[in-house]
Design an enzyme around this catalytic site. Structure first.
Site, PDB file in Angstrom:
ATOM      1  N   ARG A 170     -29.352 -30.192  61.303  1.00 21.05           N
ATOM      2  CA  ARG A 170     -30.061 -30.734  62.325  1.00 21.05           C
ATOM      3  C   ARG A 170     -31.531 -30.990  62.186  1.00 21.05           C
ATOM      4  O   ARG A 170     -32.318 -31.024  63.013  1.00 21.05           O
ATOM      5  CB  ARG A 170     -29.998 -29.964  63.705  1.00 21.05           C
ATOM      6  CG  ARG A 170     -28.309 -29.851  64.136  1.00 21.05           C
ATOM      7  CD  ARG A 170     -27.647 -31.317  64.558  1.00 21.05           C
ATOM      8  NE  ARG A 170     -26.356 -31.145  64.791  1.00 21.05           N
ATOM      9  CZ  ARG A 170     -25.107 -31.258  63.858  1.00 21.05           C
ATOM     10  NH1 ARG A 170     -25.829 -31.704  62.534  1.00 21.05           N
ATOM     11  NH2 ARG A 170     -24.031 -31.223  64.187  1.00 21.05           N
ATOM     12  N   SER A 220     -24.031 -30.804  72.417  1.00 24.48           N
ATOM     13  CA  SER A 220     -24.244 -29.269  72.240  1.00 24.48           C
ATOM     14  C   SER A 220     -25.737 -28.873  72.480  1.00 24.48           C
ATOM     15  O   SER A 220     -26.605 -29.570  71.867  1.00 24.48           O
ATOM     16  CB  SER A 220     -23.683 -29.052  70.941  1.00 24.48           C
ATOM     17  OG  SER A 220     -22.385 -29.201  70.746  1.00 24.48           O
ATOM     18  N   GLU A 290     -30.427 -27.115  70.418  1.00 24.15           N
ATOM     19  CA  GLU A 290     -30.626 -28.185  69.416  1.00 24.15           C
ATOM     20  C   GLU A 290     -30.982 -29.449  70.103  1.00 24.15           C
ATOM     21  O   GLU A 290     -31.852 -30.242  69.563  1.00 24.15           O
ATOM     22  CB  GLU A 290     -28.918 -28.527  69.015  1.00 24.15           C
ATOM     23  CG  GLU A 290     -28.838 -29.983  68.704  1.00 24.15           C
ATOM     24  CD  GLU A 290     -27.356 -29.857  68.091  1.00 24.15           C
ATOM     25  OE1 GLU A 290     -26.575 -28.965  67.501  1.00 24.15           O
ATOM     26  OE2 GLU A 290     -26.931 -31.300  67.871  1.00 24.15           O
TER      27      GLU A 290
HETATM   28  C1  FAD Z   1     -21.580 -36.381  74.763  1.00 28.87           C
HETATM   29  C2  FAD Z   1     -22.493 -36.047  73.732  1.00 28.87           C
HETATM   30  C3  FAD Z   1     -21.868 -35.758  72.497  1.00 28.87           C
HETATM   31  C4  FAD Z   1     -22.565 -35.485  71.312  1.00 28.87           C
HETATM   32  N1  FAD Z   1     -22.188 -35.123  70.307  1.00 28.87           N
HETATM   33  C5  FAD Z   1     -22.710 -34.821  69.035  1.00 28.87           C
HETATM   34  C6  FAD Z   1     -22.258 -34.543  67.928  1.00 28.87           C
HETATM   35  O1  FAD Z   1     -20.836 -34.273  67.661  1.00 28.87           O
HETATM   36  N2  FAD Z   1     -23.049 -34.320  66.797  1.00 28.87           N
HETATM   37  C7  FAD Z   1     -24.292 -34.375  66.963  1.00 28.87           C
HETATM   38  O2  FAD Z   1     -25.207 -34.170  66.143  1.00 28.87           O
HETATM   39  N3  FAD Z   1     -24.971 -34.789  68.090  1.00 28.87           N
HETATM   40  C8  FAD Z   1     -24.247 -35.091  69.040  1.00 28.87           C
HETATM   41  N4  FAD Z   1     -24.864 -35.108  70.265  1.00 28.87           N
HETATM   42  C9  FAD Z   1     -26.063 -35.506  70.324  1.00 28.87           C
HETATM   43  C10 FAD Z   1     -26.962 -36.941  69.993  1.00 28.87           C
HETATM   44  O3  FAD Z   1     -25.939 -37.821  70.135  1.00 28.87           O
HETATM   45  C11 FAD Z   1     -27.362 -36.913  68.605  1.00 28.87           C
HETATM   46  O4  FAD Z   1     -28.378 -35.905  68.390  1.00 28.87           O
HETATM   47  C12 FAD Z   1     -28.056 -38.076  68.231  1.00 28.87           C
HETATM   48  O5  FAD Z   1     -28.407 -38.302  66.925  1.00 28.87           O
HETATM   49  C13 FAD Z   1     -29.516 -38.302  68.942  1.00 28.87           C
HETATM   50  O6  FAD Z   1     -29.880 -39.765  68.699  1.00 28.87           O
HETATM   51  P1  FAD Z   1     -30.513 -40.381  70.136  1.00 28.87           P
HETATM   52  O7  FAD Z   1     -30.681 -41.910  69.790  1.00 28.87           O
HETATM   53  O8  FAD Z   1     -29.958 -40.334  71.402  1.00 28.87           O
HETATM   54  O9  FAD Z   1     -31.701 -39.681  69.911  1.00 28.87           O
HETATM   55  P2  FAD Z   1     -32.741 -39.364  71.341  1.00 28.87           P
HETATM   56  O10 FAD Z   1     -32.076 -38.390  72.309  1.00 28.87           O
HETATM   57  O11 FAD Z   1     -33.453 -40.434  71.998  1.00 28.87           O
HETATM   58  O12 FAD Z   1     -34.063 -38.536  70.630  1.00 28.87           O
HETATM   59  C14 FAD Z   1     -33.723 -37.203  69.882  1.00 28.87           C
HETATM   60  C15 FAD Z   1     -34.808 -36.956  69.075  1.00 28.87           C
HETATM   61  O13 FAD Z   1     -35.094 -37.912  67.797  1.00 28.87           O
HETATM   62  C16 FAD Z   1     -36.231 -38.496  68.057  1.00 28.87           C
HETATM   63  N5  FAD Z   1     -36.040 -39.891  67.858  1.00 28.87           N
HETATM   64  C17 FAD Z   1     -35.131 -40.925  68.145  1.00 28.87           C
HETATM   65  N6  FAD Z   1     -35.075 -42.007  67.558  1.00 28.87           N
HETATM   66  C18 FAD Z   1     -36.050 -41.889  66.735  1.00 28.87           C
HETATM   67  C19 FAD Z   1     -36.554 -42.897  65.781  1.00 28.87           C
HETATM   68  N7  FAD Z   1     -36.186 -44.044  65.838  1.00 28.87           N
HETATM   69  N8  FAD Z   1     -37.430 -42.269  64.881  1.00 28.87           N
HETATM   70  C20 FAD Z   1     -37.956 -40.864  64.931  1.00 28.87           C
HETATM   71  N9  FAD Z   1     -37.496 -40.087  65.749  1.00 28.87           N
HETATM   72  C21 FAD Z   1     -36.602 -40.587  66.641  1.00 28.87           C
HETATM   73  C22 FAD Z   1     -36.885 -38.332  69.425  1.00 28.87           C
HETATM   74  O14 FAD Z   1     -38.128 -38.338  69.479  1.00 28.87           O
HETATM   75  C23 FAD Z   1     -36.234 -36.871  69.806  1.00 28.87           C
HETATM   76  O15 FAD Z   1     -37.125 -35.918  69.304  1.00 28.87           O
HETATM   77  C24 FAD Z   1     -23.961 -35.431  71.505  1.00 28.87           C
HETATM   78  C25 FAD Z   1     -24.624 -35.894  72.811  1.00 28.87           C
HETATM   79  C26 FAD Z   1     -23.691 -36.335  73.762  1.00 28.87           C
HETATM   80  C27 FAD Z   1     -24.382 -36.587  74.938  1.00 28.87           C
END
Ligand code: FAD
Length: 297
Positions: A170, A220, A290
């Protein structure tokens, strides 16, 4: 503070915009400004402006791994979901940062490309996935990514190799440099479309069976502590169903905290602190979040 909507009339920018409409947990106060750039040039203009004006800058993707506090976010928030192109070139998939990970896995499947099946149900954007090194079911973003193009806080665009992305659990180097991911290139292999499709369906079914996908959450909440599973510790501590306001430790999956009503970020944080304190007291294990917790109190 200058009025960004009149300063950048061609870019979609909203003033005093509530973030709970974008976050998966449905919580979070207002940001001073929220911009939805559609091109790298628009991102660059905004990053350079923020740097020059010392305006705090925050980037969001799909907001699926975030708790934004009630006080919202000072300065400018960039939401990249309108930069969402996905291109296929041979065995490579090249994504803009705001493209959906789930959509990307479907495009790969449709081109009979294997390697991304593990991500079939990860609801983030590609930028968020690179930032977090998102992973599931034994696969991680680092296994398939070749490079990512980023923009630095002063507005310089560079392409980082796999090595420079310095992936860990992560973690990627993007977390340490305040850079913004603009695009990423995945290196996949030609496979059997039916096998790829069956694997994605199976993983999505396993998710639906175990995870509370019918309620808002941020996935998570805690990282996997060395030698343990966060969900099992929380379950064994008898915390499933523990509720503050509208935030509840999921009864279906102990690693998730769901919004069962009008949860606030404060409710979420209280549940998180209670879970951490209880697991520490019962098992001597420290749970690290996380989910990213950002914003003003
Ligand atoms: C139902 C559910 C299931 C999930 N299952 C998983 C799983 O199986 N595995 C897993 O790893 N995660 C899981 N997640 C968590 C999440 O989907 C991941 O961590 C995902 O990678 C986050 O991406 P996001 O675009 O939503 O990031 P955001 O939530 O928008 O941002 C998360 C972080 O990333 C940064 N960020 C976002 N975009 C950028 C960019 N372009 N450049 C630099 N920094 C950036 C943000 O500033 C923030 O600090 C789950 C979430 C949910 C709601």
């Amino acid at each position: 503070m200058e009025n960004l909507t009149s300063l950048f009339p061609t870019i979609e920018i909203k003033a005093n915009d509530r973030l709970d409409q974008y976050t998966y947990t449905k919580t979070g106060g207002p940001a001073d400004w929220v911009a939805f750039p559609q091109t790298v040039e628009e991102v660059q203009v905004l990053v350079r402006y923020a740097n020059k004006q010392h305006l705090p800058l925050t980037v969001l993707g799909n907001a699926s791994n975030l708790i934004v506090k009630e006080g919202g976010i000072a300065g400018l928030v960039l939401i990249l979901t309108k930069m969402n192109q996905i291109q296929v070139s041979g065995e490579q998939v090249i994504d803009q940062a705001g493209a959906s990970y789930i959509e990307t896995t479907k495009v790969a499947r449709d081109h009979a490309l294997t390697g991304l099946e593990f991500a079939a149900g990860i609801p983030g954007s590609i930028g968020g996935a690179v930032f977090m090194n998102a992973g599931a079911y034994g696969g991680e973003t680092k296994d398939v990514i070749q490079s990512a193009t980023v923009i630095s806080p002063v507005g310089e665009v560079t392409t980082l190799t796999h090595e420079e992305l310095d992936f860990g659990y992560r973690h990627s180097s993007v977390q340490d440099t305040d850079s913004i991911v603009l695009s990423a290139t995945f290196s996949l292999k030609t496979g059997d479309q039916e096998v790829i499709s069956a694997m994605m369906d199976d993983l999505n079914q396993r998710r639906a069976d175990k995870q509370p996908l019918d309620l808002p959450s941020c996935g998570s909440v805690f990282k996997r502590p060395e030698g343990y599973y966060a969900g099992k510790l929380i379950h064994d501590a008898g915390l499933q169903g523990y509720t503050v306001g509208g935030a509840q430790v999921s009864k279906k999956h102990a690693g998730f905290i769901v919004n069962i009503g009008q949860a606030t970020a404060t409710d979420y944080l209280e549940v998180i602190h209670h879970v951490q304190a209880t697991v520490q007291a019962k098992f001597g294990v420290s749970l690290e979040t996380e989910v990213r917790i950002i914003g003003r109190d």
